[in-house]
Design a protein around this motif. Structure first.
Motif, PDB file in Angstrom:
ATOM      1  N   ASN A 196       0.847  -1.198   0.000  1.00 12.51           N
ATOM      2  CA  ASN A 196       0.000   0.000   0.000  1.00 12.51           C
ATOM      3  C   ASN A 196       0.880   1.244   0.000  1.00 12.51           C
ATOM      4  O   ASN A 196       2.107   1.171   0.109  1.00 12.51           O
ATOM      5  N   VAL A 197       0.228   2.362  -0.127  1.00 15.56           N
ATOM      6  CA  VAL A 197       0.904   3.652  -0.026  1.00 15.56           C
ATOM      7  C   VAL A 197       0.144   4.488   0.994  1.00 15.56           C
ATOM      8  O   VAL A 197      -1.085   4.601   0.921  1.00 15.56           O
ATOM      9  N   MET A 198       0.868   5.041   1.934  1.00 11.11           N
ATOM     10  CA  MET A 198       0.268   5.995   2.862  1.00 11.11           C
ATOM     11  C   MET A 198       0.813   7.377   2.537  1.00 11.11           C
ATOM     12  O   MET A 198       2.017   7.536   2.308  1.00 11.11           O
ATOM     13  N   GLY A 199      -0.054   8.335   2.477  1.00  7.86           N
ATOM     14  CA  GLY A 199       0.355   9.666   2.082  1.00  7.86           C
ATOM     15  C   GLY A 199      -0.295  10.746   2.914  1.00  7.86           C
ATOM     16  O   GLY A 199      -1.355  10.543   3.507  1.00  7.86           O
ATOM     17  N   TRP A 200       0.404  11.861   2.975  1.00 12.18           N
ATOM     18  CA  TRP A 200      -0.128  13.054   3.618  1.00 12.18           C
ATOM     19  C   TRP A 200      -0.402  14.117   2.567  1.00 12.18           C
ATOM     20  O   TRP A 200       0.432  14.357   1.677  1.00 12.18           O
ATOM     21  N   TYR A 201      -1.562  14.736   2.678  1.00 15.16           N
ATOM     22  CA  TYR A 201      -1.973  15.823   1.809  1.00 15.16           C
ATOM     23  C   TYR A 201      -2.416  16.982   2.697  1.00 15.16           C
ATOM     24  O   TYR A 201      -2.675  16.795   3.888  1.00 15.16           O
ATOM     25  N   ARG A 202      -2.504  18.161   2.104  1.00 14.05           N
ATOM     26  CA  ARG A 202      -2.997  19.291   2.871  1.00 14.05           C
ATOM     27  C   ARG A 202      -3.831  20.214   1.999  1.00 14.05           C
ATOM     28  O   ARG A 202      -3.640  20.261   0.785  1.00 14.05           O
ATOM     29  N   GLN A 203      -4.742  20.928   2.643  1.00 13.56           N
ATOM     30  CA  GLN A 203      -5.580  21.885   1.942  1.00 13.56           C
ATOM     31  C   GLN A 203      -5.520  23.203   2.687  1.00 13.56           C
ATOM     32  O   GLN A 203      -6.158  23.358   3.744  1.00 13.56           O
ATOM     33  N   PRO A 204      -4.730  24.155   2.167  1.00 17.16           N
ATOM     34  CA  PRO A 204      -4.676  25.477   2.780  1.00 17.16           C
ATOM     35  C   PRO A 204      -6.012  26.203   2.607  1.00 17.16           C
ATOM     36  O   PRO A 204      -6.789  25.879   1.698  1.00 17.16           O
ATOM     37  N   PRO A 205      -6.281  27.210   3.410  1.00 18.36           N
ATOM     38  CA  PRO A 205      -7.546  27.948   3.294  1.00 18.36           C
ATOM     39  C   PRO A 205      -7.717  28.527   1.898  1.00 18.36           C
ATOM     40  O   PRO A 205      -6.826  29.202   1.377  1.00 18.36           O
ATOM     41  N   GLY A 206      -8.846  28.257   1.286  1.00 23.30           N
ATOM     42  CA  GLY A 206      -9.163  28.814  -0.020  1.00 23.30           C
ATOM     43  C   GLY A 206      -8.407  28.196  -1.178  1.00 23.30           C
ATOM     44  O   GLY A 206      -8.474  28.705  -2.308  1.00 23.30           O
ATOM     45  N   LYS A 207      -7.683  27.104  -0.930  1.00 24.13           N
ATOM     46  CA  LYS A 207      -6.896  26.483  -1.991  1.00 24.13           C
ATOM     47  C   LYS A 207      -7.272  25.013  -2.146  1.00 24.13           C
ATOM     48  O   LYS A 207      -8.001  24.452  -1.336  1.00 24.13           O
ATOM     49  N   GLN A 208      -6.734  24.421  -3.213  1.00 14.56           N
ATOM     50  CA  GLN A 208      -7.006  23.015  -3.462  1.00 14.56           C
ATOM     51  C   GLN A 208      -6.110  22.126  -2.611  1.00 14.56           C
ATOM     52  O   GLN A 208      -5.034  22.545  -2.153  1.00 14.56           O
ATOM     53  N   ARG A 209      -6.553  20.903  -2.428  1.00 12.62           N
ATOM     54  CA  ARG A 209      -5.754  19.930  -1.696  1.00 12.62           C
ATOM     55  C   ARG A 209      -4.500  19.596  -2.497  1.00 12.62           C
ATOM     56  O   ARG A 209      -4.554  19.462  -3.732  1.00 12.62           O
TER      57      ARG A 209
ATOM     58  N   SER B 270      -3.762   4.185   0.097  1.00 12.20           N
ATOM     59  CA  SER B 270      -4.067   3.662  -1.234  1.00 12.20           C
ATOM     60  C   SER B 270      -3.594   2.219  -1.310  1.00 12.20           C
ATOM     61  O   SER B 270      -2.482   1.904  -0.889  1.00 12.20           O
ATOM     62  N   GLN B 271      -4.474   1.336  -1.814  1.00 13.36           N
ATOM     63  CA  GLN B 271      -4.062  -0.054  -1.954  1.00 13.36           C
ATOM     64  C   GLN B 271      -4.776  -0.678  -3.136  1.00 13.36           C
ATOM     65  O   GLN B 271      -5.818  -0.157  -3.575  1.00 13.36           O
TER      66      GLN B 271
END
Length: 116
Positions: free
Chosen positions: A32-45, A98-99
């Motif tokens: 599998n894959v482990m990932g970190w994402y972020r979504q700043p205010p008013g922006k896309q992930r 994700s797997q």
């Protein structure tokens, strides 16, 4: 059924550090894959860091040298160590598992605010 839960967010001053945790539970495959994402205010992930179960981590240019992703495969846990935090790192941080074949599982997100 797979669940993903993040923790560890909070308010930190510029230059400070935080460590986020992500725990996956349920039917977790060894590949599998482990990932970190972020979504700043008013922006896309956006992608922050990825950690494949059988590969090397990868990072977004904006966090290279400051953030480190690690994982404990036995515990189905991923961590994001964030150092030298900047105000522009302020965002809701999400963990994704994700797997195969093409399944993706997101957590609910944890807020990180970098401000003096």
């Amino acid at each position: 059924q797979v669940q993903v839960v993040e923790s560890g967010g909070g308010l930190v001053q510029p230059g400070g550090s935080l460590r986020l945790s992500c725990v996956a539970s349920g039917s977790i495959l060894s590949l599998n894959v482990m990932g970190w994402y972020r979504q700043p205010p008013g922006k896309q992930r956006e992608l922050v860091a990825l950690s494949p179960s059988n590969g090397v981590p990868d990072y977004a240019d904006a966090v290279k040298g400051r953030f480190t992703i690690s994982r404990d495969n036995a515990e189905n846990t991923a961590y994001l160590q964030m150092n030298s935090l900047k105000p522009e790192d302020t965002a809701v941080y999400y963990c994704k598992l994700s797997q195969p074949p093409r399944n993706e599982y997101w957590g609910q997100g944890t807020q990180v605010t970098v401000s003096s």
